[in-house]
Design a protein around this motif. Structure first.
Motif, PDB file in Angstrom:
ATOM      1  N   GLY A  52      22.977 -38.809 -23.612  1.00  0.00           N
ATOM      2  CA  GLY A  52      24.353 -38.803 -23.141  1.00  0.00           C
ATOM      3  C   GLY A  52      25.285 -38.057 -24.082  1.00  0.00           C
ATOM      4  O   GLY A  52      26.101 -37.233 -23.650  1.00  0.00           O
ATOM      5  N   VAL A  53      25.151 -38.323 -25.357  1.00  0.00           N
ATOM      6  CA  VAL A  53      25.982 -37.634 -26.349  1.00  0.00           C
ATOM      7  C   VAL A  53      25.673 -36.138 -26.347  1.00  0.00           C
ATOM      8  O   VAL A  53      26.589 -35.307 -26.410  1.00  0.00           O
ATOM      9  N   LEU A  54      24.405 -35.776 -26.242  1.00  0.00           N
ATOM     10  CA  LEU A  54      24.038 -34.355 -26.183  1.00  0.00           C
ATOM     11  C   LEU A  54      24.641 -33.680 -24.951  1.00  0.00           C
ATOM     12  O   LEU A  54      25.078 -32.526 -25.014  1.00  0.00           O
ATOM     13  N   GLU A  55      24.683 -34.391 -23.837  1.00  0.00           N
ATOM     14  CA  GLU A  55      25.274 -33.823 -22.627  1.00  0.00           C
ATOM     15  C   GLU A  55      26.786 -33.646 -22.782  1.00  0.00           C
ATOM     16  O   GLU A  55      27.344 -32.643 -22.315  1.00  0.00           O
ATOM     17  N   ILE A  56      27.444 -34.576 -23.440  1.00  0.00           N
ATOM     18  CA  ILE A  56      28.881 -34.430 -23.705  1.00  0.00           C
ATOM     19  C   ILE A  56      29.118 -33.216 -24.610  1.00  0.00           C
ATOM     20  O   ILE A  56      30.030 -32.412 -24.370  1.00  0.00           O
ATOM     21  N   LEU A  57      28.292 -33.070 -25.630  1.00  0.00           N
ATOM     22  CA  LEU A  57      28.404 -31.901 -26.513  1.00  0.00           C
ATOM     23  C   LEU A  57      28.128 -30.605 -25.755  1.00  0.00           C
ATOM     24  O   LEU A  57      28.771 -29.579 -26.004  1.00  0.00           O
ATOM     25  N   ALA A  58      27.179 -30.645 -24.817  1.00  0.00           N
ATOM     26  CA  ALA A  58      26.889 -29.462 -24.005  1.00  0.00           C
ATOM     27  C   ALA A  58      28.098 -29.084 -23.157  1.00  0.00           C
ATOM     28  O   ALA A  58      28.429 -27.894 -23.022  1.00  0.00           O
ATOM     29  N   ALA A  59      28.767 -30.074 -22.592  1.00  0.00           N
ATOM     30  CA  ALA A  59      29.969 -29.801 -21.793  1.00  0.00           C
ATOM     31  C   ALA A  59      31.010 -29.075 -22.649  1.00  0.00           C
ATOM     32  O   ALA A  59      31.609 -28.085 -22.208  1.00  0.00           O
ATOM     33  N   LEU A  85      16.732 -28.674 -21.640  1.00  0.00           N
ATOM     34  CA  LEU A  85      16.965 -30.060 -21.228  1.00  0.00           C
ATOM     35  C   LEU A  85      16.565 -30.259 -19.768  1.00  0.00           C
ATOM     36  O   LEU A  85      15.943 -31.262 -19.406  1.00  0.00           O
ATOM     37  N   MET A  86      16.882 -29.293 -18.918  1.00  0.00           N
ATOM     38  CA  MET A  86      16.552 -29.399 -17.496  1.00  0.00           C
ATOM     39  C   MET A  86      15.049 -29.286 -17.252  1.00  0.00           C
ATOM     40  O   MET A  86      14.524 -29.917 -16.332  1.00  0.00           O
ATOM     41  N   ILE A  87      14.350 -28.532 -18.078  1.00  0.00           N
ATOM     42  CA  ILE A  87      12.893 -28.493 -17.969  1.00  0.00           C
ATOM     43  C   ILE A  87      12.332 -29.892 -18.232  1.00  0.00           C
ATOM     44  O   ILE A  87      11.483 -30.390 -17.489  1.00  0.00           O
ATOM     45  N   LEU A 109      19.429 -25.804 -13.873  1.00  0.00           N
ATOM     46  CA  LEU A 109      18.717 -24.861 -14.729  1.00  0.00           C
ATOM     47  C   LEU A 109      19.094 -23.425 -14.361  1.00  0.00           C
ATOM     48  O   LEU A 109      19.352 -22.599 -15.241  1.00  0.00           O
ATOM     49  N   ALA A 110      19.149 -23.126 -13.072  1.00  0.00           N
ATOM     50  CA  ALA A 110      19.493 -21.777 -12.623  1.00  0.00           C
ATOM     51  C   ALA A 110      20.920 -21.408 -13.041  1.00  0.00           C
ATOM     52  O   ALA A 110      21.167 -20.271 -13.471  1.00  0.00           O
TER      53      ALA A 110
END
Length: 127
Positions: A52-59, A85-87, A109-110
């Motif tokens: 979750g934290v990684l996804e927030i950082l990705a945003a 991450l999507m893989i 991913l696309a």
């Protein structure tokens, strides 16, 4: 092309932020009961919150570096990380027989691959 890349980055950032906030702040047991969240039952709460934290950082990484003109190369780097991450997400959902979520992750991913290609290539922030 630049506008399309910004739109793609905005959409992907919204997805990452929503998923990140959910994984970070919603209890694991509640996530496990949600559609597509069954995988969380097999993972530790710490792992789910870390994702979750990684996804927030990705945003943040998909938007802020370019918007603030501070290390804008981080935008395509973040997009490549999102592809990885999507893989992992596709493998996880595939093992669980959740084809619908595999396809959703393939779309994300696309989008990320498009952003990485565009920002490393023809619409680079450094050119």
């Amino acid at each position: 092309m630049n506008l399309a890349l910004w739109i793609a980055a905005g959409l992907l950032a919204a997805v990452a932020l929503a998923g990140g906030i959910t994984k970070t702040f919603v209890p694991k047991e509640r996530l496990a009961a949600a559609p597509g969240g069954g995988w969380t039952g097999d993972a530790s709460a710490r792992f789910v919150k870390t994702l979750g934290v990684l996804e927030i950082l990705a945003a943040a990484g998909l938007i802020l570096p370019a918007a603030l003109d501070i290390a804008p190369v981080l935008v395509p780097v973040t997009a490549v990380c999102w592809v990885l991450l999507m893989i992992g997400a596709m493998i996880t959902h595939g093992r669980r027989g959740e084809a619908k979520f595999v396809m959703l992750n393939l779309i994300y991913l696309a989008l990320a691959a498009f952003i990485a290609w565009g920002r490393f290539g023809p619409e680079s922030f450094t050119g």
